[in-house]
Design a protein around this motif. Structure first.
Motif, PDB file in Angstrom:
ATOM      1  N   ALA A 136       0.836  -1.203   0.000  1.00 34.27           N
ATOM      2  CA  ALA A 136       0.000   0.000   0.000  1.00 34.27           C
ATOM      3  C   ALA A 136       0.871   1.252   0.000  1.00 34.27           C
ATOM      4  O   ALA A 136       0.574   2.226  -0.701  1.00 34.27           O
ATOM      5  N   SER A 137       1.942   1.222   0.769  1.00 34.48           N
ATOM      6  CA  SER A 137       2.832   2.391   0.830  1.00 34.48           C
ATOM      7  C   SER A 137       3.521   2.622  -0.504  1.00 34.48           C
ATOM      8  O   SER A 137       3.804   3.764  -0.887  1.00 34.48           O
ATOM      9  N   ALA A 138       3.791   1.541  -1.252  1.00 33.27           N
ATOM     10  CA  ALA A 138       4.417   1.679  -2.568  1.00 33.27           C
ATOM     11  C   ALA A 138       3.468   2.356  -3.547  1.00 33.27           C
ATOM     12  O   ALA A 138       3.882   3.188  -4.361  1.00 33.27           O
ATOM     13  N   VAL A 139       2.183   2.014  -3.462  1.00 32.09           N
ATOM     14  CA  VAL A 139       1.176   2.650  -4.314  1.00 32.09           C
ATOM     15  C   VAL A 139       1.102   4.142  -4.005  1.00 32.09           C
ATOM     16  O   VAL A 139       1.141   4.991  -4.907  1.00 32.09           O
ATOM     17  N   LEU A 140       1.028   4.470  -2.728  1.00 35.78           N
ATOM     18  CA  LEU A 140       0.910   5.879  -2.331  1.00 35.78           C
ATOM     19  C   LEU A 140       2.170   6.677  -2.658  1.00 35.78           C
ATOM     20  O   LEU A 140       2.090   7.832  -3.060  1.00 35.78           O
ATOM     21  N   ALA A 141       3.336   6.052  -2.482  1.00 34.31           N
ATOM     22  CA  ALA A 141       4.595   6.756  -2.762  1.00 34.31           C
ATOM     23  C   ALA A 141       4.715   7.105  -4.239  1.00 34.31           C
ATOM     24  O   ALA A 141       5.305   8.131  -4.597  1.00 34.31           O
TER      25      ALA A 141
END
Length: 243
Positions: A136-141
Motif C-alpha cells: 500500500a505504501s508503494a502505491v501511495l509513494a
C-alpha cells in the motif's frame, strides 16, 4: 569513510542519522548506479526496467488522471517491482492478480482521496487481496511522494528503533514519522529544499544495497552523526572497511 559504533550501528543507520544534505545527495545521485549493479546480480535488466517504470512511468500515469488511482495491471506490475527489488514472495503476486479491475480502481481512488490521512489510505488499500501496508505504501509513494514513502526492508532496517520489522500499519506509522522528521530537518538546512520521504527511502535503499554489493562509492560518503539523532552508545568506535 564511515566511523560508527561496531556494536550498535551500521553504515545504513549512520546515513539516516546524518544531518548533512550533501552526504544524502551524494547517495541519491548514485541511485541508478546501484540499481544497475543489483540488476546485473539478478536477472539482467529486469530490475532496471521495473525501476524506470515505477519511478518514471507510473507516477505520470497516476498524476495524469483527474482522480488519482491505479488499475489492476499497474498494481500487478508494482508487486512485480516490489518483489524484484526486495524479497521474492510469489504467493503475493498471485493474490494481487486475483483482485477485480473495478475493485482495484475504486479502492485506490478512495485511498488517494483520503490523503493526507496516510493511515486511512493505507487501511483502504490493505483491503485488497495480497496488499499489506508495505505494498500500500508503494502505491501511495508513486502518487504522493511528498507525503509518503515505500516501506522497504532496507529503509526500515536503516532506522534505529524500528527493529524487529513488523509489516503492520502501526509499524508503518512509526517508520513514516521518522522519515518525515528527517525530511523536515534536511529541508531546513538545505537551500534546495527538495527532500521528500520518498527520496529518503531511495537513499537508504541505495546505501544498503551498495554496502551489500561492496560498491566503491560507499567509502566516499562522509557521514557525521550528531548527538540525539544517533541511537548509539558511547563505547569506542571502530572504522568499518569498505571495498
Amino acid at each position: 569513510m564511515f566511523f560508527i559504533n561496531a556494536h550498535r550501528t551500521t553504515v545504513m543507520s549512520a546515513l539516516f542519522a546524518c544531518e548533512e544534505p550533501a552526504a544524502w545527495r551524494r547517495v541519491y545521485e548514485k541511485y541508478w548506479e546501484v540499481v544497475e549493479a543489483k540488476s546485473k546480480a539478478k536477472k539482467p535488466g529486469k530490475l532496471l526496467n521495473l525501476e524506470k517504470w515505477y519511478h518514471e512511468e507510473l507516477p505520470a500515469l497516476i498524476s495524469g488522471r483527474s482522480d488519482k488511482h491505479v488499475n489492476l495491471s499497474e498494481l500487478v506490475k508494482l508487486m512485480e517491482w516490489k518483489l524484484t527489488r526486495g524479497k521474492f514472495r510469489p504467493r503475493l503476486q498471485q493474490l494481487v492478480a486475483s483482485n477485480g479491475e473495478e475493485t482495484v480502481e475504486e479502492c485506490s481512488r478512495k485511498a488517494f482521496s483520503l490523503l493526507p490521512d496516510v493511515q486511512a489510505a493505507i487501511a483502504e488499500l490493505s483491503s485488497l487481496k495480497g496488499v499489506g501496508p508495505a505494498t500500500a505504501s508503494a502505491v501511495l509513494a508513486a502518487g504522493a511522494p511528498a507525503q509518503t514513502a515505500f516501506m522497504s526492508d532496507e529503509a526500515m532496517e536503516s532506522i534505529p528503533g524500528l527493529k524487529p520489522i513488523q509489516y503492520t500499519a502501526k509499524h508503518y506509522a512509526l517508520f513514516l514519522d521518522k522519515m518525515v522528521e528527517r525530511t523536515k530537518k534536511l529541508n531546513k538546512v538545505d537551500p534546495q529544499q527538495d527532500w521528500t520521504p520518498h527520496r529518503l527511502e531511495l537513499c537508504l535503499w541505495a546505501m544498503t544495497i551498495a554496502a551489500q554489493q561492496q560498491l566503491p562509492f560507499v567509502k566516499d560518503v562522509d557521514v557525521k552523526e550528531r548527538g540525539a539523532d544517533s541511537d548509539t552508545d558511547q563505547r569506542p568506535t571502530k572504522r568499518i572497511k569498505t571495498r
